[in-house]
Design an enzyme around this catalytic site. Structure first.
Site, short mmCIF file in Angstrom:
data_model
loop_
_atom_site.label_atom_id
_atom_site.label_comp_id
_atom_site.label_asym_id
_atom_site.label_seq_id
_atom_site.Cartn_x
_atom_site.Cartn_y
_atom_site.Cartn_z
N CYS A 81 0.80 -1.23 0.00
CA CYS A 81 0.00 0.00 0.00
C CYS A 81 0.83 1.27 0.00
CB CYS A 81 -0.97 0.00 1.18
SG CYS A 81 -0.21 0.06 2.83
N HIS A 117 -1.85 1.17 7.11
CA HIS A 117 -2.34 1.29 5.73
C HIS A 117 -2.28 2.75 5.30
CE1 HIS A 117 -4.34 0.24 2.08
NE2 HIS A 117 -5.37 1.03 2.31
N ASP A 132 -7.69 4.37 -3.63
CA ASP A 132 -6.78 3.41 -3.01
C ASP A 132 -6.40 2.36 -4.04
OD1 ASP A 132 -5.40 1.66 -1.40
OD2 ASP A 132 -6.97 1.45 0.12
#
Length: 304
Positions: A81, A117, A132
């Site tokens: 991420c 995250h 995202d």
């Protein structure tokens, strides 16, 4: 903040197959459409993966935008991420988008982790969107407006939802965070919280701290697991209709139903699968780097 040059942006667009008007020009006219297209093509070409933590001598992940460009575009890799969302944020800023990067807590085994995250919040016409490209097979495949209770179609059969609410772990019930949840698109299926995030801008130094723990802690999922995943597009590349996932010792697809398409028994088979399904080439020296790790695939010997 770092930005990419026009030449770098052109190389990235070629890498993901973006065609049409200049994205920089279009971003000013049809910003949401451009953002949606870039996210869709990015997710299909740039994998969510943990490979450097297993197939490298150093096993360190840089969040420097220049290093990420070389890795993702120059070396045809992806990342987890913080890598892919840092890279995508730099692309968007280079195109003139307004955004902040934020931290999130992932829901694991009925409890939330610490900050582990990263996601981006992009503002278009006074509306903020969750963008995202780094949450794997259950992540949102397109920009999602920050509207409490908003539901949307993800990659079938998954639906997504955003809520602005307190967490069970909060000691002050008046606190509010954004919670991203998913469920299979079937009657009676429960919603499952995936992660929670805030609208407070995290700085690069914050992500450096988060990245250090995620890439080095022995209990980190990414340290323990060889993972590579990307979305699958329909024939016209207009819709993400499935995912292909390499997880440890198998490759599976989810196009409606989940189907295991290959079981991997050796490192040679896994390296070939990474090239075949993700266009990721693991060099012989990189393959040697996994030798001795718990994540290495070793041929099973005959039963005693």
């Amino acid at each position: 903040m770092a930005t990419y040059s026009d030449e770098q942006l052109a190389r990235y667009f070629a890498h993901i197959g973006y065609q049409g008007r200049s994205a920089r020009q279009a971003a000013g006219e049809d910003a949401l459409e451009v953002l949606t297209t870039l996210q869709r093509l990015h997710l299909a070409r740039v994998p969510f993966e943990s490979l450097t933590l297993h197939y490298s001598r150093h096993r360190l992940l840089s969040l420097d935008p220049a290093a990420l460009f070389d890795k993702i575009v120059g070396n045809s890799r992806g990342g987890y991420c913080m890598e892919v969302n840092t890279f995508f944020a730099t692309v968007l800023r280079s195109l003139g988008f307004t955004l902040i990067s934020v931290g999130g807590r992932v829901r694991v085994a009925d409890q939330y982790t610490g900050w582990s995250h990263m996601a981006n919040l992009v503002t278009i016409n006074n509306t903020r969107y969750l963008v995202d490209v780094g949450f794997g097979s259950n992540g949102p495949p397109h920009p999602v407006p920050l509207v409490d209770g908003h539901e949307f179609v993800g990659i079938a059969p998954v639906r997504g939802r955003l809520q602005h609410r307190a967490l069970e772990e909060h000691t002050d019930p008046n606190q509010r965070v954004w919670v991203y949840s998913t469920r299979d698109d079937a009657e009676g299926e429960p919603w499952r919280d995936q992660y929670a995030f805030v609208e407070l801008e995290f700085l690069p130094a914050d992500f450096e701290v988060m990245n250090l723990h995620t890439m080095t802690a022995p209990q980190s999922y990414f340290v323990q697991t060889v993972l590579c995943m990307r979305t699958l597009l329909d024939e016209r590349a207009q819709t993400a209709h499935g995912v292909v996932i390499l997880h440890k010792d198998y490759v599976k697809t989810r196009v409606g139903a989940v189907e295991t398409i290959e079981t991997l028994e050796t490192e040679e088979q896994r390296v070939r699968a990474l090239d075949q399904y993700f266009k990721v080439v693991i060099t012989p020296d990189e393959q040697k780097a996994i030798c001795g790790l718990a994540s290495e695939l070793r041929p099973k010997g005959p039963s005693p």
